[in-house]
Motif scaffolding. Structure first.
Motif, PDB file in Angstrom:
ATOM      1  N   ASN A 146      -1.200  -0.409 -11.926  1.00 50.73           N
ATOM      2  CA  ASN A 146      -0.666   0.880 -12.386  1.00 50.73           C
ATOM      3  C   ASN A 146      -1.756   1.947 -12.533  1.00 50.73           C
ATOM      4  OD1 ASN A 146       2.092  -0.040 -12.680  1.00 50.73           O
ATOM      5  ND2 ASN A 146       1.394  -1.166 -14.490  1.00 50.73           N
TER       6      ASN A 146
ATOM      7  N   ARG B  66      -0.913   4.906   1.253  1.00 52.24           N
ATOM      8  CA  ARG B  66       0.527   4.743   1.019  1.00 52.24           C
ATOM      9  C   ARG B  66       0.937   3.321   1.380  1.00 52.24           C
ATOM     10  NH1 ARG B  66       1.481   8.177   6.478  1.00 52.24           N
ATOM     11  NH2 ARG B  66       1.590   6.399   7.932  1.00 52.24           N
ATOM     12  N   ARG B  67       2.154   2.965   0.987  1.00 57.28           N
ATOM     13  CA  ARG B  67       2.773   1.743   1.487  1.00 57.28           C
ATOM     14  C   ARG B  67       3.598   2.117   2.708  1.00 57.28           C
ATOM     15  NH1 ARG B  67       5.779  -3.191  -1.719  1.00 57.28           N
ATOM     16  NH2 ARG B  67       6.390  -4.348   0.185  1.00 57.28           N
TER      17      ARG B  67
ATOM     18  N   ALA C 178      -4.766   0.140  -2.614  1.00 56.54           N
ATOM     19  CA  ALA C 178      -3.345   0.462  -2.753  1.00 56.54           C
ATOM     20  C   ALA C 178      -2.500  -0.804  -2.802  1.00 56.54           C
ATOM     21  CB  ALA C 178      -2.904   1.356  -1.601  1.00 56.54           C
ATOM     22  N   ALA C 179      -2.852  -1.790  -1.985  1.00 54.99           N
ATOM     23  CA  ALA C 179      -2.115  -3.057  -1.999  1.00 54.99           C
ATOM     24  C   ALA C 179      -2.332  -3.798  -3.314  1.00 54.99           C
ATOM     25  CB  ALA C 179      -2.554  -3.925  -0.818  1.00 54.99           C
TER      26      ALA C 179
ATOM     27  N   ASP D 119       0.028  -5.165 -10.121  1.00 54.07           N
ATOM     28  CA  ASP D 119       0.525  -4.337 -11.229  1.00 54.07           C
ATOM     29  C   ASP D 119      -0.598  -3.668 -12.023  1.00 54.07           C
ATOM     30  OD1 ASP D 119       3.264  -4.899 -10.743  1.00 54.07           O
ATOM     31  OD2 ASP D 119       3.078  -6.805 -11.782  1.00 54.07           O
TER      32      ASP D 119
ATOM     33  N   TRP E  13       0.176  -1.837   3.671  1.00 51.54           N
ATOM     34  CA  TRP E  13      -0.360  -0.619   3.071  1.00 51.54           C
ATOM     35  C   TRP E  13      -1.393  -0.020   4.021  1.00 51.54           C
ATOM     36  CZ3 TRP E  13       1.266  -4.884   0.646  1.00 51.54           C
ATOM     37  CH2 TRP E  13       2.086  -4.754  -0.485  1.00 51.54           C
TER      38      TRP E  13
ATOM     39  N   ASN F 218      -3.170  -2.584  -6.172  1.00 55.05           N
ATOM     40  CA  ASN F 218      -2.586  -1.817  -7.260  1.00 55.05           C
ATOM     41  C   ASN F 218      -1.109  -2.146  -7.451  1.00 55.05           C
ATOM     42  OD1 ASN F 218      -2.920   0.246  -9.294  1.00 55.05           O
ATOM     43  ND2 ASN F 218      -1.780   1.640  -7.974  1.00 55.05           N
ATOM     44  N   GLU F 219      -0.404  -2.290  -6.339  1.00 53.64           N
ATOM     45  CA  GLU F 219       1.034  -2.578  -6.420  1.00 53.64           C
ATOM     46  C   GLU F 219       1.303  -4.056  -6.677  1.00 53.64           C
ATOM     47  OE1 GLU F 219       5.079  -2.117  -3.699  1.00 53.64           O
ATOM     48  OE2 GLU F 219       3.343  -0.823  -3.319  1.00 53.64           O
ATOM     49  N   LEU F 220       0.651  -4.918  -5.924  1.00 57.42           N
ATOM     50  CA  LEU F 220       0.967  -6.338  -6.042  1.00 57.42           C
ATOM     51  C   LEU F 220       0.487  -6.932  -7.361  1.00 57.42           C
ATOM     52  CD1 LEU F 220       0.163  -7.453  -2.386  1.00 57.42           C
ATOM     53  CD2 LEU F 220       2.415  -7.453  -3.457  1.00 57.42           C
TER      54      LEU F 220
END
Length: 382
Positions: A146, A379-380, A137-138, A144, A20, A140-142
């Protein structure tokens, strides 16, 4: 940029699950207005910080970087600002800020993280927010979470305010999260509403030069904190929650109530808010060639009323304008760092050369001058 996948594999013995990134930022106009609940107009730049990440089977964060030796290890069960220091606080602070805000990390797994940054440190381009937002960002995605972009920006700000101890507003993180190509982000720091405004630099044949004075600054100490406290005291004396509530019509009253220095601090914030809104209106009506006088007026206000520039910055701005720049001003928290110049592309090299020559003649340190491009936010990458 470093091949961060290979670096991660060498450090941790396996490939990352993802990479990310988030950008640094330049503030086109609107300095020291963010923590006063005012308006700012930043944009993300094409210098980014990357975070390569993979999950662990425990609840520890193992954190390395390409710019520092060693490894930092922290448990998700004992995150605290009191146990964080150095550059790792910008990453660990985001995880702590999320937990403190009620974002569940109880079931979160640990992470191996490797960070690499190409955002110049100490240049006023917010390398700190780039690090916070790449990590956010990392996470948030890994994990979860959201969360939306503004919510992630808030976590980065809390990390910087509390874990790091720098009393900054939301400007830097909002730009890093919300940036778009060839756009600035107008952010209302009272409502935290934001929208993108087209810059039209390409079609107008314009570019933005960063003139790094190479005078280092440190937000967590010194003059930045003094200005923060001065603004808070001005708001208290004027009986408002923030200086956002003060307009130009209120300045005569402010001058009666405040001492001379405090009045100048307040006057900068009030007039800078007006300049941000005027810049947005000018961009939308007449385009970027119409904003030069606003940039110059902002520089003068930071120099004379808020007193956050240094001689290298003042000389660079004056010289750039004399050599053909449309406008120039300091960007960032001040006391060093960088200035920006809005320049016709065909004159960029000669303007840069003129600035270098003038600072050399004045016996000042040589600036580092380079172009930046308004770019995409966090962003990723892969």
């Amino acid at each position: 940029m470093t091949d961060i996948t290979s670096e991660f594999t060498a450090a941790y013995g396996r490939a990352p699950e993802g990479v990310w990134s988030a950008p640094g930022r330049v503030n086109l106009i609107g300095e020291h207005t963010d923590y006063n609940k005012g308006f700012v107009l930043p944009f993300a730049i094409n210098f980014r910080t990357q975070a390569a990440v993979a999950r662990r089977d425990d609840r520890e964060i193992h954190l390395r970087s390409t710019f520092a030796e060693g490894e930092v290890v922290a448990s998700l069960d004992s995150l605290s600002p009191d146990t964080m220091d150095g550059w790792s606080a910008y990453v660990l602070g985001v995880a702590w800020a999320a937990a403190d805000a009620g974002v569940a990390i109880d079931a979160a797994f640990g992470l191996d993280i490797l960070v690499d940054s190409r955002v110049p440190v100490g240049a006023g381009l917010s390398s700190s927010a780039a690090l916070e937002c790449a990590a956010g960002a990392a996470f948030n995605e890994l994990w979860d979470w959201n969360l939306g972009d503004v919510a992630l920006a808030r976590l980065g700000r809390v990390a910087e305010n509390t874990a790091v101890g720098a009393p900054t507003g939301l400007l830097d993180q909002a730009a890093s999260m919300l940036g778009q190509e060839d756009h600035v982000v107008v952010l209302d720091c009272l409502t935290e509403e934001a929208r993108a405004v087209p810059l039209h630099l390409r079609e107008e044949g314009l570019g933005i030069l960063v003139m790094n004075s190479n005078v280092d600054h440190e937000h967590a100490t010194g003059g930045y904190g003094d200005r923060f406290r001065s603004c808070a005291e001005g708001a208290r004396i004027l009986d408002v929650e923030s200086l956002r509530e003060i307009t130009a019509d209120d300045l005569p009253r402010a001058q009666e109530l405040l001492d001379e220095e405090a009045f100048r601090r307040v006057r900068h914030v009030v007039t800078e808010n007006e300049r941000v809104l005027a810049t947005v209106a000018a961009l939308e009506k007449d385009g970027p060639r119409s904003i030069g006088q606003l940039l110059d007026a902002s520089q003068a206000s930071m120099r004379d009323d808020f007193e956050i520039t240094v001689p290298e910055i003042d000389t660079a701005c004056d010289t750039a304008v004399a050599a053909g720049a449309i406008g120039a001003r300091m960007t960032g928290g001040g006391f060093g760092g960088s200035a920006i110049a809005l320049v016709p592309l065909e004159q960029a090299d000669q303007i840069a050369d003129a600035v270098r020559a003038r600072l050399s003649e004045a016996g000042m340190r040589e600036p580092t001058i380079f172009a930046v491009v308004p770019s995409e936010g966090a962003r990723r990458d892969r």
